[in-house]
Design a protein around this motif. Sequence first.
Motif, PDB file in Angstrom:
ATOM      1  N   VAL A 104       0.875  -1.171   0.000  1.00  0.00           N
ATOM      2  CA  VAL A 104       0.000   0.000   0.000  1.00  0.00           C
ATOM      3  C   VAL A 104       0.911   1.219   0.000  1.00  0.00           C
ATOM      4  O   VAL A 104       1.667   1.442   0.946  1.00  0.00           O
ATOM      5  N   LEU A 105       0.890   1.969  -1.062  1.00  0.00           N
ATOM      6  CA  LEU A 105       1.841   3.069  -1.237  1.00  0.00           C
ATOM      7  C   LEU A 105       1.095   4.382  -1.472  1.00  0.00           C
ATOM      8  O   LEU A 105      -0.115   4.397  -1.703  1.00  0.00           O
ATOM      9  N   ILE A 106       1.856   5.486  -1.395  1.00  0.00           N
ATOM     10  CA  ILE A 106       1.265   6.812  -1.573  1.00  0.00           C
ATOM     11  C   ILE A 106       1.903   7.483  -2.776  1.00  0.00           C
ATOM     12  O   ILE A 106       3.130   7.503  -2.900  1.00  0.00           O
ATOM     13  N   ASN A 107       1.061   8.021  -3.645  1.00  0.00           N
ATOM     14  CA  ASN A 107       1.567   8.861  -4.724  1.00  0.00           C
ATOM     15  C   ASN A 107       1.619  10.295  -4.180  1.00  0.00           C
ATOM     16  O   ASN A 107       0.597  10.960  -4.080  1.00  0.00           O
ATOM     17  N   TYR A 108       2.836  10.744  -3.816  1.00  0.00           N
ATOM     18  CA  TYR A 108       2.952  12.011  -3.075  1.00  0.00           C
ATOM     19  C   TYR A 108       2.507  13.208  -3.905  1.00  0.00           C
ATOM     20  O   TYR A 108       2.149  14.243  -3.364  1.00  0.00           O
ATOM     21  N   ASP A 109       2.518  13.081  -5.238  1.00  0.00           N
ATOM     22  CA  ASP A 109       2.055  14.186  -6.076  1.00  0.00           C
ATOM     23  C   ASP A 109       0.562  14.420  -5.905  1.00  0.00           C
ATOM     24  O   ASP A 109       0.091  15.544  -6.033  1.00  0.00           O
ATOM     25  N   ASP A 110      -0.189  13.338  -5.631  1.00  0.00           N
ATOM     26  CA  ASP A 110      -1.636  13.461  -5.543  1.00  0.00           C
ATOM     27  C   ASP A 110      -2.122  13.726  -4.124  1.00  0.00           C
ATOM     28  O   ASP A 110      -3.283  14.060  -3.925  1.00  0.00           O
ATOM     29  N   CYS A 111      -1.242  13.535  -3.129  1.00  0.00           N
ATOM     30  CA  CYS A 111      -1.666  13.729  -1.733  1.00  0.00           C
ATOM     31  C   CYS A 111      -1.821  15.217  -1.463  1.00  0.00           C
ATOM     32  O   CYS A 111      -0.926  16.012  -1.756  1.00  0.00           O
ATOM     33  N   ILE A 112      -2.991  15.605  -0.908  1.00  0.00           N
ATOM     34  CA  ILE A 112      -3.209  17.019  -0.606  1.00  0.00           C
ATOM     35  C   ILE A 112      -3.073  17.296   0.891  1.00  0.00           C
ATOM     36  O   ILE A 112      -3.234  18.424   1.321  1.00  0.00           O
ATOM     37  N   GLY A 113      -2.793  16.247   1.671  1.00  0.00           N
ATOM     38  CA  GLY A 113      -2.587  16.450   3.105  1.00  0.00           C
ATOM     39  C   GLY A 113      -3.863  16.645   3.898  1.00  0.00           C
ATOM     40  O   GLY A 113      -3.865  17.375   4.882  1.00  0.00           O
ATOM     41  N   CYS A 114      -4.952  15.977   3.509  1.00  0.00           N
ATOM     42  CA  CYS A 114      -6.207  16.141   4.259  1.00  0.00           C
ATOM     43  C   CYS A 114      -6.213  15.290   5.529  1.00  0.00           C
ATOM     44  O   CYS A 114      -6.981  15.534   6.432  1.00  0.00           O
ATOM     45  N   ARG A 115      -5.354  14.269   5.577  1.00  0.00           N
ATOM     46  CA  ARG A 115      -5.154  13.429   6.765  1.00  0.00           C
ATOM     47  C   ARG A 115      -6.372  12.553   7.112  1.00  0.00           C
ATOM     48  O   ARG A 115      -6.488  12.066   8.230  1.00  0.00           O
ATOM     49  N   TYR A 123      -4.392   1.226  12.975  1.00  0.00           N
ATOM     50  CA  TYR A 123      -3.080   0.942  13.571  1.00  0.00           C
ATOM     51  C   TYR A 123      -2.287   2.216  13.851  1.00  0.00           C
ATOM     52  O   TYR A 123      -1.188   2.150  14.381  1.00  0.00           O
ATOM     53  N   ASP A 124      -2.819   3.377  13.467  1.00  0.00           N
ATOM     54  CA  ASP A 124      -2.083   4.637  13.590  1.00  0.00           C
ATOM     55  C   ASP A 124      -0.705   4.530  12.943  1.00  0.00           C
ATOM     56  O   ASP A 124       0.298   4.984  13.494  1.00  0.00           O
ATOM     57  N   ALA A 125      -0.658   3.891  11.770  1.00  0.00           N
ATOM     58  CA  ALA A 125       0.628   3.659  11.119  1.00  0.00           C
ATOM     59  C   ALA A 125       1.105   4.876  10.332  1.00  0.00           C
ATOM     60  O   ALA A 125       2.238   4.911   9.907  1.00  0.00           O
ATOM     61  N   ARG A 126       0.228   5.858  10.145  1.00  0.00           N
ATOM     62  CA  ARG A 126       0.586   6.987   9.289  1.00  0.00           C
ATOM     63  C   ARG A 126       0.953   8.211  10.106  1.00  0.00           C
ATOM     64  O   ARG A 126       0.490   8.370  11.231  1.00  0.00           O
ATOM     65  N   TYR A 127       1.801   9.062   9.538  1.00  0.00           N
ATOM     66  CA  TYR A 127       2.125  10.329  10.190  1.00  0.00           C
ATOM     67  C   TYR A 127       2.057  11.429   9.150  1.00  0.00           C
ATOM     68  O   TYR A 127       2.106  11.180   7.947  1.00  0.00           O
ATOM     69  N   PHE A 128       1.919  12.654   9.655  1.00  0.00           N
ATOM     70  CA  PHE A 128       1.825  13.809   8.766  1.00  0.00           C
ATOM     71  C   PHE A 128       3.187  14.474   8.697  1.00  0.00           C
ATOM     72  O   PHE A 128       3.734  14.895   9.707  1.00  0.00           O
ATOM     73  N   ASP A 129       3.736  14.540   7.489  1.00  0.00           N
ATOM     74  CA  ASP A 129       5.028  15.177   7.274  1.00  0.00           C
ATOM     75  C   ASP A 129       4.776  16.680   7.073  1.00  0.00           C
ATOM     76  O   ASP A 129       4.393  17.112   5.993  1.00  0.00           O
ATOM     77  N   GLU A 130       4.984  17.450   8.140  1.00  0.00           N
ATOM     78  CA  GLU A 130       4.621  18.875   8.098  1.00  0.00           C
ATOM     79  C   GLU A 130       5.418  19.629   7.033  1.00  0.00           C
ATOM     80  O   GLU A 130       4.903  20.561   6.417  1.00  0.00           O
ATOM     81  N   ASP A 131       6.677  19.226   6.823  1.00  0.00           N
ATOM     82  CA  ASP A 131       7.516  19.982   5.884  1.00  0.00           C
ATOM     83  C   ASP A 131       7.017  19.841   4.457  1.00  0.00           C
ATOM     84  O   ASP A 131       6.999  20.804   3.704  1.00  0.00           O
ATOM     85  N   ARG A 132       6.612  18.612   4.083  1.00  0.00           N
ATOM     86  CA  ARG A 132       6.164  18.404   2.715  1.00  0.00           C
ATOM     87  C   ARG A 132       4.660  18.571   2.573  1.00  0.00           C
ATOM     88  O   ARG A 132       4.142  18.617   1.452  1.00  0.00           O
ATOM     89  N   GLY A 133       3.938  18.618   3.695  1.00  0.00           N
ATOM     90  CA  GLY A 133       2.488  18.778   3.646  1.00  0.00           C
ATOM     91  C   GLY A 133       1.766  17.544   3.167  1.00  0.00           C
ATOM     92  O   GLY A 133       0.635  17.631   2.700  1.00  0.00           O
ATOM     93  N   VAL A 134       2.401  16.384   3.263  1.00  0.00           N
ATOM     94  CA  VAL A 134       1.746  15.142   2.836  1.00  0.00           C
ATOM     95  C   VAL A 134       1.825  14.113   3.962  1.00  0.00           C
ATOM     96  O   VAL A 134       2.595  14.260   4.904  1.00  0.00           O
ATOM     97  N   VAL A 135       0.994  13.077   3.843  1.00  0.00           N
ATOM     98  CA  VAL A 135       1.004  11.998   4.815  1.00  0.00           C
ATOM     99  C   VAL A 135       1.990  10.932   4.329  1.00  0.00           C
ATOM    100  O   VAL A 135       2.158  10.729   3.131  1.00  0.00           O
ATOM    101  N   ASP A 136       2.673  10.299   5.280  1.00  0.00           N
ATOM    102  CA  ASP A 136       3.667   9.304   4.900  1.00  0.00           C
ATOM    103  C   ASP A 136       3.583   8.115   5.850  1.00  0.00           C
ATOM    104  O   ASP A 136       2.943   8.191   6.893  1.00  0.00           O
ATOM    105  N   LYS A 137       4.217   7.018   5.466  1.00  0.00           N
ATOM    106  CA  LYS A 137       4.165   5.807   6.276  1.00  0.00           C
ATOM    107  C   LYS A 137       5.193   4.817   5.764  1.00  0.00           C
ATOM    108  O   LYS A 137       5.873   5.077   4.770  1.00  0.00           O
TER     109      LYS A 137
END
Lengths: 201, 334
Positions: A104-115, A123-137
């Motif tokens: 399960v992967l993220i296309n960072y270009d399409d992520c708008i950071g809505c969280r 599982y709370d496996a995801r975190y919000f990358d404040e610098d890039r404004g996207v969610v990552d895991k």
Amino acid sequence: MTTNLKGMLTHIEPPKPNPQAGRRWAFVIEPDRCIDCEACMVACSVENQVPVGHHRNWIAHREKGKFPYLSLHFEPENCHHCSNPPCEMVCPTGATFRREDGLVLINYDDCIGCRYCMMACPYDARYFDEDRGVVDKCTFCVHRLDAGQPPACVETCIGGARHFGDINDPESEVAKLLARHEVYVRYAEAGTGPAIFYIMD
Amino acid sequence: MEHGHTVFEWGLLVVIYLYTAGISAGMFATSAFATYVGGGRYRRIARLGALLAPWPLALGLGMLVLDLGRPLYFWKLFVTIQPTSPMSIGSWLLSLFMLVAMINLILWLPRPWRNLIKFPHSRADVRDRLRWQPLTARMVRMGRGVVAAIGFPLSLGVAMYTGILLGAIPGRPFWNTPMLAQLFLFSAMSTGVAALLLVAALWGRISDPHELAHERHMLVSMDVVLILMEFFIIIPFFLHQALNTRSSAESLNLVMGGPYTALLWGGVISLGLLLPLLIEGYELYPVALKEGAVKYNRLLGGLSGLLVLIGGFLLRYVFVYAGQLSHFLPVLPR
């Protein structure tokens, strides 16, 4: 929290290898080999340049038994790369997607950071990358897999608690472990179909 | 290393957005309702609702975009439709509703203002802008009816979506019940009515207690029904959560002894539902008992409107924050 694992956890029927179905990357974890050294967390942070204050993997603590027969029990954990990922379902832009091999992967270009995915992940496996404004895991170290190497946390694990491989390949280490042991998964009741299997100790 | 959320990912901006979207939907629905019932008796409420409906949502949408990690990429929502994502469906629904609400606003503008909006068709129109009137009275009347009929289900959809956004997530047991959609729907309708009630109380000369009297009667009656509906949802919400799986049952601790207890019971239920229900009951009881006319009281009307608005905000605050603290629970302790 006092926890008695035997008899309380729903064990699941371990998945049978299905060589026709193509790859399905998965973790099989032996909690009784984990010593909570957190080397996997360090290896992951270095490998993936995880921002300070966030982690892609972690070690959950469980206390087993009842006083005075208590023992501490560690469950290394990261993104479960579910077969039925809630994060992918709720993603409003389709940025989170599921690859053929189960990642399960993220296309960072399409992520708008809505969280919204962070709300959906049990599982709370995801975190919000404040610098890039996207969610990552955790990506199961997809860049290493594609280069033929195991994930960094698996390579570094001192106790040998983390096993990684293709559960659809009957010859793989993980498939053999699944065939030999009783296993359980986290929050089976959520219906997410997680790909991290814990061996009952 | 213990793991779990230590910060609230969704904060005040999301609360404000859910709240204002609800008010807008409620005001539009009330306006559409008043367009159709009473044979023109409630035209002033229909106009008031139509003129005010788009603005809270406009503010809320601004908040929503600002809350994104990458606000400039919000347009990515509108190049795709993700059928399994409530947020994707909701974004489209909100845009459609906003469009209809804006058309409704234009149709309900008082005539001199409406005539300022002109779409010249020929050079003569441009030369003689003041004489050209694009919308005849008949077209406006028909347009209002059509827009109200299209917009009414859309407004209900928007109000329900604010609840489904939270309720459709299995990972948060406090939210994960179908009743959240109904609760947010009726709360949205109630806050929309209350906003109009508040404006109606402030409208006109303060010395005249009969200004907008029968309109206020209608709003108060509607609000009583809506508040009662909310009780019919909150009570089974608690019963179901308490009798559900252990994760759901324990998530109730957040509002029963946990950090949001006072806000829910004191703020939402007492201040935002019970007290306005008492005030509105006091205003209406002469009618209900057929003893006389409604007790028109501008102060009480405005107060109950204000209380419902505060309660609606606190309801969303409690749910957005408390839900993020609720989790599936690991194995039972013995």
